[in-house]
Enzyme design. Structure first.
Site, short mmCIF file in Angstrom:
data_model
loop_
_atom_site.label_atom_id
_atom_site.label_comp_id
_atom_site.label_asym_id
_atom_site.label_seq_id
_atom_site.Cartn_x
_atom_site.Cartn_y
_atom_site.Cartn_z
N ARG A 58 -10.17 -11.72 2.46
CA ARG A 58 -11.04 -12.77 1.93
C ARG A 58 -10.31 -14.12 1.92
O ARG A 58 -10.94 -15.16 2.04
CB ARG A 58 -11.54 -12.38 0.53
CG ARG A 58 -10.46 -12.17 -0.48
CD ARG A 58 -10.94 -11.37 -1.68
NE ARG A 58 -10.97 -9.93 -1.41
CZ ARG A 58 -11.35 -9.01 -2.28
NH1 ARG A 58 -11.76 -9.37 -3.49
NH2 ARG A 58 -11.33 -7.73 -1.96
N LYS A 88 0.84 -1.20 0.00
CA LYS A 88 0.00 0.00 0.00
C LYS A 88 0.87 1.24 0.00
O LYS A 88 1.95 1.25 0.60
CB LYS A 88 -0.84 0.03 1.29
CG LYS A 88 -2.00 -0.94 1.34
CD LYS A 88 -2.75 -0.79 2.66
CE LYS A 88 -3.82 -1.85 2.85
NZ LYS A 88 -4.94 -1.74 1.93
N1 BES Z 1 -8.05 -3.96 4.80
C1 BES Z 1 -8.27 -3.54 3.47
C2 BES Z 1 -9.60 -2.83 3.29
C3 BES Z 1 -9.71 -1.50 3.97
C4 BES Z 1 -9.36 -0.33 3.31
C5 BES Z 1 -10.23 -1.40 5.24
C6 BES Z 1 -9.47 0.89 3.94
C7 BES Z 1 -10.35 -0.18 5.87
C8 BES Z 1 -9.97 0.97 5.22
C9 BES Z 1 -8.26 -4.74 2.55
O1 BES Z 1 -7.44 -5.78 2.92
C10 BES Z 1 -7.75 -4.25 1.24
O2 BES Z 1 -6.61 -3.90 1.17
N2 BES Z 1 -8.60 -4.25 0.23
C11 BES Z 1 -8.25 -3.80 -1.06
C12 BES Z 1 -8.77 -4.80 -2.04
C13 BES Z 1 -8.24 -4.63 -3.42
C14 BES Z 1 -6.78 -5.00 -3.48
C15 BES Z 1 -9.06 -5.48 -4.34
C16 BES Z 1 -8.87 -2.43 -1.27
O3 BES Z 1 -9.98 -2.19 -0.80
O4 BES Z 1 -8.23 -1.59 -1.90
MN MN Z 2 -5.44 -5.57 2.24
#
Ligand code: BES
Ligand code: MN
Ligand code: ZN
Length: 490
Positions: A346, A272
């Protein structure tokens, strides 16, 4: 915090702060009028000066009463629209009071207008306890301690038994919500998967529940390859946690609550950007809520059997980290092609959900900070609900309404399902950007078999970047109140 009720006249009660409430556009009457009269019209004049009209969330503060009444200070709170008055209004009003006060008063009294009938005492107590919450464990103490210790509710008629029952329930729910908040607010260096498992085991001991904890070896031995894969980039070993609450008598039904417990989500190799990585200690909020729910359940003793299941690990970039293009076989035998290592939630849930299916429960409900897409869709105060059983979804959304948590259903649009089809495995772990919350839910659906299932995406409401009117900065404990209420009414 100690709660009592009293039939004494509001003007006579000796207290640090007297809180009285008024509806929007309403005239002064009852306790508001008698306090205003005793104070020589001070409430009226201040209200007019400040253009106060009784709107919910607004208030007028009389900071000194010069011995004219028993209370040292008076707060006139807006209760909003009279026709929309509910226990939810009282919960918010009490929350605002506690939030405004913090350390300022230790003895607080609420006027009779807050007791609107069954459930109102519980809502008031819950509001005060949740509003008084703060997380200051890591602040060097500055002598600003103290806070609300005694709460009195003025009420002309009240039964001891009803009062005690409502306070008991409010305490169980508030303490459990605050446990979830604390866990989320802890820094990730402290709240590791093994620490999370220690807390689970303490919650189980205290509540007389069964607790099984699988370490990495056991996770691998059982074929939970999803958790094993996601945890590989981290120096912290993963845990799988299974708590069981069993009612005394034959259970009416059984259900599993499943929580995502990523104690830090760096994104893994699909790392990230710095700004999105901050706050990712909150990625275990689903797991924290599950422990909060189990704590409350052990205390309130519903007549259903409840399993609490948690997959917990870190998502990091270490030398053994799982990679895009990897293929993983989940606990139920289905294979997953990894497209993006940041869609890790997931993957760890796939094992937990299939484990829940094997328990032969009637229903599975999962709580997960799963997608940023859900926050884009619904904002940061509302959770997205999806699943395979409309009946279950409806009941959860109804429970959320009563508990004062916002949830909204998103559709399982069949046209989106091909997004997660894979050429090399049974499914891919991400589709395109569009409908990301929904395709994530569709991914999870592969692991619930024919069991009734609802998925609650709490990415938005689990954590507040800034304090809101009735919710603290940081972890909110979202989901505890709704699901405890759902389980108690089940
Ligand atoms: N933990 C994150 C989702 C999240 C984002 C929770 C912001 C709280 C605040 C999750 O693991 C994630 O990174 N999701 C990605 C999925 C994507 C790679 C398909 C996302 O939402 O960007
Ligand atoms: Mn994630
Ligand atoms: Zn995550």
């Amino acid at each position: 915090m100690d709660f009592k009720y009293s039939g004494e006249n509001v003007n006579k009660i000796s207290t640090d702060l007297l809180v009285v409430g008024i509806f929007k556009g309403d005239k002064f009457h009852g306790s508001v009028k008698s306090v205003n009269d005793a104070l020589g019209n001070a409430l009226r004049e201040l209200a007019d000066d400040e253009n106060f009209d009784g709107e919910l969330g607004k208030s007028v503060d009389v900071s000194r009463t010069f011995g004219k009444i028993g209370a040292k200070r008076v707060l006139l709170l807006g209760l909003g629209d009279k026709l929309r008055f509910s226990s939810g209004t009282v919960r918010k009003a009490a929350n605002i009071t506690a939030r405004k006060l913090r350390a300022a008063a230790s003895h607080v009294t609420f006027g009779p207008e807050f007791n609107g009938g069954k459930g109102y005492i519980a809502a008031l107590a819950e509001g005060v306890m949740l509003g008084a919450y703060g997380f200051d464990k890591y602040k060097t103490k500055n002598g600003e301690e103290g806070g609300i210790e005694n709460v009195v509710i003025v009420s002309e008629s009240m039964k001891d038994r009803r009062f005690e029952d409502e306070i008991f329930e409010a305490k169980a729910i508030s303490e459990s919500t605050c446990l979830a908040r604390d866990m989320v607010n802890e820094p990730p260096v402290y709240m590791t998967p093994s620490r999370l498992a220690d807390i689970a085991s303490a919650v189980a001991d205290e509540g007389g529940m069964r607790c099984e904890i699988f370490d990495l070896e056991e996770i691998k031995r059982r074929g939970m390859e999803g958790i094993a894969a996601v945890s590989r980039g981290s120096a912290e070993p993963p845990r799988f946690i299974h708590l069981t609450y069993e009612p005394r008598r034959k259970p009416k039904a059984s259900l599993a609550v499943v929580g995502k417990g990523i104690t830090f989500d760096s994104g893994g190799l699909c790392i990230k950007p710095a700004d999105s990585m901050r706050t990712m200690k909150m990625d275990m909020a689903g797991a924290a809520a599950v422990l909060g729910i189990m704590k409350a359940v052990a205390c309130l003793k519903p007549s259903v059997k409840v399993h609490g299941l948690i997959s917990t690990c870190e998502n990091m970039t270490g030398p053994a980290a799982y990679k895009p293009d990897d293929v993983i076989r989940a606990y139920n035998g289905k294979t997953i092609e990894v497209i993006n290592t940041d869609a890790e939630g997931r993957i760890v849930l796939s094992d937990a959900l299939s484990y829940a299916v094997n328990l032969k429960v009637d229903e599975i409900i999962d709580l997960a900070t799963l997608t940023g897409a859900c926050m884009v869709a619904l904002g940061t105060y509302t959770a997205g609900v999806m699943g395979n059983s409309q009946k279950l979804i409806d009941r959860i959304i109804k429970a959320a309404g009563g508990a004062g948590e916002k949830m909204w259903q998103l559709p399982m649009d069949e046209e989106l399902r091909p997004e997660i089809k894979s050429d090399v495995a049974d499914m891919k772990n991400v589709g395109s950007r569009w409908g990301g919350a929904i395709t994530a839910a569709m991914f999870l659906e592969n692991f619930v078999g024919n069991t009734d299932w609802a998925h609650i995406d709490i990415a938005g409401p689990a954590y507040n970047e800034k304090e809101s009117n009735w919710s603290p900065k940081g972890g909110t404990g979202f989901g505890v109140r709704t699901l405890v209420s759902y389980i108690m009414d089940r």
